[in-house]
Each structure stands twice: as C-alpha cells, then as structure tokens.
Scaffold this active site. Structure first.
Site, short mmCIF file in Angstrom:
data_model
loop_
_atom_site.label_atom_id
_atom_site.label_comp_id
_atom_site.label_asym_id
_atom_site.label_seq_id
_atom_site.Cartn_x
_atom_site.Cartn_y
_atom_site.Cartn_z
CG PHE A 185 -1.81 1.08 1.45
CD1 PHE A 185 -3.04 1.09 0.81
CD2 PHE A 185 -1.50 2.13 2.30
CE1 PHE A 185 -3.95 2.13 1.02
CE2 PHE A 185 -2.40 3.18 2.50
CZ PHE A 185 -3.63 3.17 1.86
NE ARG A 195 18.46 -12.43 38.06
CZ ARG A 195 19.77 -12.61 37.99
NH1 ARG A 195 20.26 -13.79 37.64
NH2 ARG A 195 20.59 -11.63 38.28
CD GLN A 235 4.18 -3.90 47.47
OE1 GLN A 235 4.81 -2.95 47.94
NE2 GLN A 235 3.07 -4.32 48.02
CD GLU A 248 -1.47 0.21 8.57
OE1 GLU A 248 -2.68 0.31 8.77
OE2 GLU A 248 -0.93 -0.77 8.05
#
Ligand code: CAA
Length: 379
Positions: free
Chosen positions: A123, A268, A279, A363
């Site tokens: 295109f 890990r 956390q 796009e």
C-alpha cells in the site's frame, strides 16, 4: 453482550499460536539481526489462509471475521512482528481495499492471488514529503486517455521489494486538491517502476521496507480503483481497518513481552527469593496485565464494530493509539524486569522493545490518531 469467543475463533487463535511457536520462533533472532525477510514463513501463512483472512472464499480468502484477524495478529506478533506486519498490510490495506472498492475484474485479477497468498501486496501512500500530511501527494498520475502516466517516489513501503501488486495513491488533478487524487493498481515489472534499496531499520528488521520510484509508468485506466478522484477517501477508509491490524500487532508485541517477563520473574532469584516475590516486580506485572487487557478490549471492540458494519474510525484509532503506547511501555518494563539479560538478544525482549516503536508511527502516528479521535468526539 458476551465475552466468549466462538469455537472457530478459538481454533484459529490456537493455529496462529502453534504456527508462531513452531515456524516463526526458530530463526527470529537471526532474521532480525540480518534483516532477512521471512519468505518461507509468509508462504506458509498464505497456505494457512492468514493473508486473506476476511476475504470471502469465492475470492480466494478464508471468509473469517475481524475478531479472528485480531486474534491471529496478536499471536503472530508475540513472536515475530516482522512477519505479522506482512499479514496486516496484505489483509487490511490491500485485500480489504480491493474487495470493498475494486471492480469485479480487479478482484478476479488481483484480489484472488493476494487473498490466497500466492502474491503479496503493498500500500503506497507515504512520500518523502507526505507522511502524516497525506493529502499533500507529490506523485502524479496524469490522465492520458486510456492510461495514467505515473511519476514520483513513495517512501517506507512495507513489502516494497517482495510485493507483486502495489496500490499507489497519486495526484491527478492538483487544482482539486484531495478530490483530485486516485488509487491505482501497479504491477511489479511495469516499465519505469523501480524498487529502491531496503531500509536499515531500528525494529521490524525482517520486514521488507523500500522506497519506490515511478518514472513515466503507464498504468491502464482499468487499474484505477473507484471513480475518478476517489483515491484519498480510498486511502482513509482502508487505513481505518489497517489501524485495527496494527493495534493488534502492538497488542501482540506487548503481550509477548509481558509473558516473557512473567515467566522470567518466576525463575530469576535475587535477595534469596524469586523476583516475582518482590513488590516492585509484582506492581510492574499488575500494570502490564491491566493495560494489555484494556488494549485487547479496544482492539476487539473495533473489530466487532467492523464485523457489524458499524462506524469504526474512532474505535480503530483509539485501539491503535492505546495499544501502541502500551506496547512501548510494556516492552520497556519487560527489558527492565529482565535486567542485564533483557539487554541481550537471546531473551527476545530487546527486539520486542525495538519492534514496538514503529506501532506508534506507521498507519498514522499517535498524534494523527489523536487528531482522528478528537475530531470524532468534537463532532
Ligand atoms: N473516511 C472517509 N473519508 C475521510 C476519512 C475517513 N476515515 N478521513 C478523512 N476523510 C476525508 C475527509 O472527509 C475529507 O474529504 P471531504 O473534503 O470530501 O470532506 C478528506 O478526507 C480530507 O480530510 P481532512 O480535511 O480531515 O484532511 P486533513 O489533511 O486535515 O487530515 C488526516 C487528514 C486524518 C490527518 C490524514 O491525512 C491521515 O490520516 N494522515 C495519516 C496518514 C497515514 O496514516 N499514513 C500511514 C501510511 S500507510 C502505512 O503506514 C502502511 C504500512 O506500510 C504499514
């Protein structure tokens, strides 16, 4: 309203997931490194019906819905966004444009081989001086009676080297501004049409991006799509659907990076525990999962509207804007969670981070999506 996929949608998602694992994953790092187009993989995706997913079967397509297309795009893009952009462009910009606006002869001649994956399409809207400002076309298609004489240059064309069929947007009558623009079907090999060198890119390095040069290319009149002057509207309408494809690509890049980070965080160890017990990592994963789910819902909503013949310009721009920004944020966090390993190629997330960037640009940039959305909400 319900949130369940049909059996068929689940089957096609599984097929795409399996294909991505078995066919796209091996070699994806090398293809990225050496900018190698995934030719074999694209051929197989054609055989699986991924290149003409929403085209009716009588025109060589798979006759599926846009929801299935989003599911396939997400799965392929988790692994290889260079391969999935071929699927996106061929489906939403080329096949959709021909199916919706092409003549019966154009469909038989061009759509059938494109939808069945025998040929690939491109295109061609962007130019050196017409990216976001797409009405400012410098490529000219002068009306010569039975043909147009095409002259000009197109830039950053996905599938530029590998395509056989090119939908080229060009200015026929500058006095009419965007109402004087036409969309022409150009074939590779037409005298005067040359393909420039492949671009050396930051991301989606396996995809085949070129500039294209047209010098006095004679394009038969019957290759014009729609009425005289329909070319700009044609480009805008096809891009509405294209943005669903790229939104789903961005979603896949994000969810691919998230899945890798989630897995890695459970293996890990640091400070005597797995990092998923920290956390700081848990909160990152929570944000990634939430944003990805929101992006997925926006993609599916846009696809659903398209499937139900309802206006979807705003929805597809929202999906693309949000999913591409989520892709960028998520991939950066996925690299961070991987630490030093995230910075090397074997762990895939650095490639996904590089691949994410283009989804905010092609796009329609994020800024263009905001223009489209704000115009809709202010209507
Ligand atoms: N559907 C139908 N018509 C539309 C439309 C739509 N979605 N959007 C605009 N139009 C029409 C307008 O109605 C107007 O026509 P009228 O004068 O007859 O009303 C005409 O198009 C021009 O529109 P605007 O006046 O809004 O033009 P503008 O210059 O202010 O803005 C724009 C238009 C939305 C910014 C547009 O230029 C645009 O989308 N730019 C981004 C281009 C883009 O996405 N490029 C991506 C390249 S393709 C690519 O990346 C593919 C790849 O390889 C992966």
């Amino acid at each position: 309203m319900h949130f369940e996929f049909s059996e068929e949608q689940l089957m096609i998602r599984q097929a795409a997931r399996d294909f991505a694992q078995t066919e796209l994953k091996p070699g994806v790092i090398e293809r990225d490194e050496h900018q190698k187009f995934p030719a074999e993989q694209v051929k197989k995706m054609g055989e699986l019906g991924f290149l003409g997913m929403m085209v009716p079967t009588e025109y060589g397509g798979s006759g599926m819905d846009a929801i299935s297309y989003v599911l396939v795009m997400e799965e392929l893009s988790k692994i290889d966004a260079s391969a999935s952009v071929v699927v996106s462009v061929n489906n939403s910009l080329v096949c959709y444009g021909l199916e919706k606006y092409g003549s019966e002869e154009q469909k038989q001649k061009y759509l059938v081989p494109l939808a069945s994956g025998q040929k690939i399409g491109a295109f061609c809207l962007s130019e050196p001086e017409a990216g976001s400002d797409a009405t400012s076309q410098h490529t000219t298609a002068v009306d010569m009676g039975d043909h147009y004489l095409l002259n000009g240059t197109k830039n950053w064309i996905t599938n530029g080297g590998t395509a056989s069929t090119y939908l080229v947007i060009a200015q026929t009558d500058p006095s009419k501004k965007h109402h004087g623009i036409n969309a022409l079907i150009v074939e590779k090999g037409m005298p005067g049409f040359t393909v420039g060198p492949k671009e050396n890119k930051l991301g989606i390095r396996g995809s085949d991006t070129h500039s294209l040069m047209f010098t006095d290319v004679k394009v038969p009149k019957e290759n014009r799509i729609g009425e005289d002057g329909f070319g700009f509207k044609f480009a805008m309408k096809t891009l509405e659907g294209g943005r669903i494809g790229i939104a789903a690509q961005a979603l896949g890049i994000a969810s691919g990076a998230y899945e890798l980070a989630l897995e890695y965080s459970k293996q890990r160890k640091a400070f005597g525990k797995t990092i998923s017990d920290l956390q700081a990592i848990q909160f990152k994963l929570a944000d990634m999962a939430t944003q990805i789910e929101a992006a997925r819902l926006l993609c599916l909503k846009a696809a659903w509207l398209k499937d139900h013949d309802q206006p979807y310009a705003q929805a597809s721009s929202m999906a693309k804007l949000y999913a591409s920004e989520v892709a960028m944020r998520t991939t950066i966090e996925a690299v961070q969670i991987h630490g030093g390993y995230g910075f090397v190629k074997e762990y895939h997330v650095e490639r996904l981070m590089r691949d994410a960037k283009i989804t905010q640009i092609y796009e329609g940039t994020s800024e263009i999506q905001r223009i489209v959305i704000s115009r809709e909400v202010l209507k």
